[in-house]
Design a protein around this motif. Structure first.
Motif, PDB file in Angstrom:
ATOM      1  N   GLY A 141       1.212  -3.310  23.285  1.00 12.12           N
ATOM      2  CA  GLY A 141      -0.108  -2.796  22.911  1.00 12.12           C
ATOM      3  C   GLY A 141       0.007  -1.686  21.898  1.00 12.12           C
ATOM      4  O   GLY A 141      -0.815  -1.557  20.983  1.00 12.12           O
ATOM      5  N   CYS A 142       1.076  -0.864  22.041  1.00 16.78           N
ATOM      6  CA  CYS A 142       1.297   0.232  21.096  1.00 16.78           C
ATOM      7  C   CYS A 142       1.573  -0.309  19.702  1.00 16.78           C
ATOM      8  O   CYS A 142       1.054   0.222  18.702  1.00 16.78           O
ATOM      9  CB  CYS A 142       2.477   1.080  21.584  1.00 16.78           C
ATOM     10  N   LYS A 195      -0.325  -1.231  14.018  1.00 15.89           N
ATOM     11  CA  LYS A 195      -0.740  -2.141  12.936  1.00 15.89           C
ATOM     12  C   LYS A 195      -2.205  -1.917  12.565  1.00 15.89           C
ATOM     13  O   LYS A 195      -2.585  -1.908  11.382  1.00 15.89           O
ATOM     14  CB  LYS A 195      -0.523  -3.592  13.366  1.00 15.89           C
ATOM     15  N   LYS A 196      -3.017  -1.738  13.581  1.00 13.59           N
ATOM     16  CA  LYS A 196      -4.453  -1.503  13.351  1.00 13.59           C
ATOM     17  C   LYS A 196      -4.674  -0.200  12.583  1.00 13.59           C
ATOM     18  O   LYS A 196      -5.512  -0.129  11.665  1.00 13.59           O
ATOM     19  CB  LYS A 196      -5.193  -1.457  14.690  1.00 13.59           C
ATOM     20  N   ILE A 229      -2.544   1.259  10.528  1.00 13.54           N
ATOM     21  CA  ILE A 229      -2.105   1.061   9.137  1.00 13.54           C
ATOM     22  C   ILE A 229      -3.183   0.333   8.337  1.00 13.54           C
ATOM     23  O   ILE A 229      -3.499   0.691   7.200  1.00 13.54           O
ATOM     24  CB  ILE A 229      -0.774   0.263   9.108  1.00 13.54           C
ATOM     25  N   LYS A 230      -3.779  -0.702   8.962  1.00 16.49           N
ATOM     26  CA  LYS A 230      -4.839  -1.474   8.287  1.00 16.49           C
ATOM     27  C   LYS A 230      -6.052  -0.612   7.991  1.00 16.49           C
ATOM     28  O   LYS A 230      -6.644  -0.676   6.908  1.00 16.49           O
ATOM     29  CB  LYS A 230      -5.229  -2.675   9.168  1.00 16.49           C
ATOM     30  N   GLN A 231      -6.435   0.232   8.947  1.00 19.41           N
ATOM     31  CA  GLN A 231      -7.593   1.116   8.756  1.00 19.41           C
ATOM     32  C   GLN A 231      -7.325   2.112   7.637  1.00 19.41           C
ATOM     33  O   GLN A 231      -8.218   2.423   6.839  1.00 19.41           O
ATOM     34  CB  GLN A 231      -7.914   1.858  10.060  1.00 19.41           C
ATOM     35  N   LYS A 232      -6.074   2.578   7.564  1.00 17.66           N
ATOM     36  CA  LYS A 232      -5.715   3.517   6.509  1.00 17.66           C
ATOM     37  C   LYS A 232      -5.808   2.852   5.144  1.00 17.66           C
ATOM     38  O   LYS A 232      -6.290   3.441   4.167  1.00 17.66           O
ATOM     39  CB  LYS A 232      -4.290   4.032   6.766  1.00 17.66           C
ATOM     40  N   GLU A 233      -5.336   1.598   5.088  1.00 15.06           N
ATOM     41  CA  GLU A 233      -5.394   0.846   3.830  1.00 15.06           C
ATOM     42  C   GLU A 233      -6.855   0.610   3.421  1.00 15.06           C
ATOM     43  O   GLU A 233      -7.215   0.724   2.245  1.00 15.06           O
ATOM     44  CB  GLU A 233      -4.659  -0.491   3.983  1.00 15.06           C
ATOM     45  N   GLN A 234      -7.696   0.251   4.424  1.00  8.37           N
ATOM     46  CA  GLN A 234      -9.120   0.012   4.138  1.00  8.37           C
ATOM     47  C   GLN A 234      -9.806   1.283   3.649  1.00  8.37           C
ATOM     48  O   GLN A 234     -10.614   1.256   2.726  1.00  8.37           O
ATOM     49  CB  GLN A 234      -9.827  -0.521   5.390  1.00  8.37           C
ATOM     50  N   ALA A 235      -9.474   2.407   4.278  1.00  2.00           N
ATOM     51  CA  ALA A 235     -10.066   3.678   3.868  1.00  2.00           C
ATOM     52  C   ALA A 235      -9.689   4.021   2.437  1.00  2.00           C
ATOM     53  O   ALA A 235     -10.518   4.484   1.643  1.00  2.00           O
ATOM     54  CB  ALA A 235      -9.619   4.787   4.821  1.00  2.00           C
ATOM     55  N   ALA A 236      -8.408   3.755   2.104  1.00  2.00           N
ATOM     56  CA  ALA A 236      -7.937   4.023   0.740  1.00  2.00           C
ATOM     57  C   ALA A 236      -8.659   3.118  -0.260  1.00  2.00           C
ATOM     58  O   ALA A 236      -9.055   3.548  -1.355  1.00  2.00           O
ATOM     59  CB  ALA A 236      -6.435   3.814   0.663  1.00  2.00           C
TER      60      ALA A 236
END
Length: 554
Positions: free
Chosen positions: A70-71, A76-77, A79-86
């Motif tokens: 789960g960790c 991964k989630k 990292i994806k959110q960070k990429e989306q924010a960028a």
């Protein structure tokens, strides 16, 4: 390091410490939070609260394995959110840069282009290949990436306008709103094969000017009024509702109808007059009079101009008027207004049959002319595709025969009883009879008791009058008329029968003293004709600003 998990009281947030006072909710998030704080630190020991033990116990091997998995998912989630924010930040910066660029786009007219011909929209249809200048209100607005489509309205018609290039990208264009007023310049082009647009053309815009920018946001036009809004709101906002295609279309048909009626009257050699609206006499009964203080005297708003029209016959011959009549009826039916446009006529030296034929001619020809009108005809076709123009001769049906028809078809009166001679045929029964028969009807010879004091009795049956109502399928009565009493003694008897003081009517009585003649007339409610023509449920849709009980605004 030890972290504590309690699925009942814990919270999965990075602000938590993982102590017994600030537990996490899930083991997976506890591991994730620890790695976010220090990715190089050894894996912490996890203690999970067990209700049955009322204490924290070290996590089992299988549960720890599940927590590690789960960790990984949480990492991964993240990292994806960070990429989306960028990416969003990058897009916002690009949009801001684009907006700044759009702000610097200047909309200027190319002076090398031919001078634009100023014209109304309906005139522009005939100038394919030419550069024109049209002004109006933005009726529809749609943006498609680098192209903006505007449907412009000026009352004479609609035209589709296309803005491309810098015109479409400019901030000024992006700020346009429904009902803003603009002046557009451009070339008229035929729409491509397979496409449709008003007039079969579109305006390829090369320059435009904003005349008045309508509000956006909460005050935008689409927030002020919608077609499915409550009728009372639509009436409050009538000044805006009139901008819609249906109501404005009905008003155009109305103009064509009044023009057509005037045309028929010219053909029939009637003269138009304008009688007063402030009067001191009644025509249709005192209970429906609007009273007013006229410089200390009692006066009323007119119920009908009939009496005044009769006084014009000796000097002007056959006459007519088109003006407002007023009825103080506290009625909320779909067929009644307190103020309506009354088409009235009086004709001299004619018989009852002549009068019926004249009314028939007026209706048939007027409707024909409206349907032939290049503006009104297509609107009726759109609003009322099944409309069938009436043809002469209309069916003649005497009141006494109508009573028998109602009996035979077991249609009851308002009291739930069988109709009897002398009953007033109310709207519901009248409509049912007319719709069942299915053709225009001249319903004639109503009893004396249910008609006005000025209507003469029939010579062959003194129980009834030389009176007529014109009934149309789906709408009911649209016209009422009669011959008028020509004999002075009969007229005075009519006043007496109705309990009316004849003194205020001295000028009307004089028409019988100073050269009487057989004459008759009728009145037509413009709004009822329009409701029939345009398939409107209520006559309120057929009046510019309808007035009825409880409604006198805007």
């Amino acid at each position: 390091m030890s972290l504590y998990i309690n699925d009942a009281t814990g919270v999965d947030e990075l602000t938590r410490t993982g102590s017994k006072e600030q537990t996490y909710k899930t083991p997976a998030y506890a591991l994730f939070a620890a790695q976010q704080q220090d990715a190089t630190a050894p894996e912490p020991k996890l203690y999970v609260f067990k209700t049955e033990e009322n204490d924290y116990l070290e996590i089992s091997a299988s549960a720890l394995k599940k927590a590690r998995k789960g960790c990984d998912g949480l990492k991964k989630k993240a990292i994806k959110q960070k990429e989306q924010a960028a990416k969003q930040e990058e897009q916002a910066a690009a949009a801001a840069a684009k907006q700044m660029a759009n702000l610097h786009i200047t909309i200027e007219e190319d002076k090398s282009l031919p001078a634009a011909l100023k014209c109304k929209i309906n005139q522009a249809y005939d100038h394919v290949g030419e550069r024109v200048k049209v002004s109006g209100w933005i009726h529809r607005l749609r943006s498609n990436k680098k192209v903006v489509f505007v449907v412009l309205r000026d009352g004479s018609g609609y035209i589709q306008c296309v803005l491309t290039g810098n015109l479409a990208l400019a901030q000024q264009t992006l700020d346009l709103t429904l009902e803003s007023t603009v002046t557009l310049y451009g070339s008229i082009k035929k729409v491509p094969e397979g496409k449709s647009a008003p007039g079969g053309v579109e305006l390829d815009v090369d320059y435009y000017e904003v005349v008045g920018l309508a509000p956006s946001g909460d005050e935008s036009f689409s927030n002020k009024i919608t077609e499915d809004a409550d009728p009372s709101i639509l009436l409050d906002q009538r000044h805006l509702a009139l901008r819609g295609e249906t109501l404005s279309g009905v008003m155009k048909v109305r103009a064509a109808l009044l023009g057509a009626v005037r045309r028929v009257y010219r053909e029939e050699n009637l003269t138009e007059v304008t009688p007063p609206c402030m009067v001191q006499t009644q025509v249709e009964g005192g209970s429906t009079l609007f009273k007013l203080d006229y410089y200390g005297e009692e006066a009323f708003l007119t119920q009908s101009s009939q009496l005044y029209l009769e006084t014009c016959l000796p000097s002007l011959g056959d006459v007519y008027c088109m003006q407002e009549s007023f009825r103080a009826e506290k009625s909320h039916t779909r067929r009644h207004l307190s103020e309506y446009t009354h088409i009235e006529a009086e004709l001299a030296f004619l018989t009852f049959d002549d009068l019926l034929q004249h009314i028939e001619t007026l209706i048939v020809k007027s409707i024909q002319y409206v349907l032939e009108d290049p503006v009104a005809g297509p609107i009726i076709k759109e609003l009322n595709p099944d409309f069938v123009a009436p043809k002469a001769p209309f069916m003649r049906l005497e009141y006494k025969d109508a009573i028998e028809w109602l009996k035979e078809h077991q249609i009851l009166n308002e009291e739930g009883k069988e109709f009897q001679f002398g009953d007033d045929i109310a709207e519901a029964a009248e409509r049912k009879m007319t719709d069942t028969i299915g053709v225009p009807i001249l319903l004639t010879k109503f009893p004396v008791e249910i008609k006005s004091f000025y209507m003469p009795r029939c010579k062959d049956d003194p129980r009834v009058t030389e009176s007529v109502d014109v009934l149309m399928p789906t709408v009911g009565e649209i016209t009422g008329g009669s011959m008028r009493i020509a004999n002075l003694d009969e007229l005075m008897a009519g006043f007496k029968r109705e309990g009316i003081d004849p003194k205020p009517y001295y000028w009307f009585i004089d028409q019988r003293k100073y050269g009487t003649c057989p004459h008759g007339g009728y009145g037509i409610g413009t709004e009822r004709i329009l409701a029939w023509l345009c398939n409107r449920y209520t006559v309120r849709d057929c009046s510019l600003y309808p007035r009825f009980s409880g409604r006198c605004k805007p």
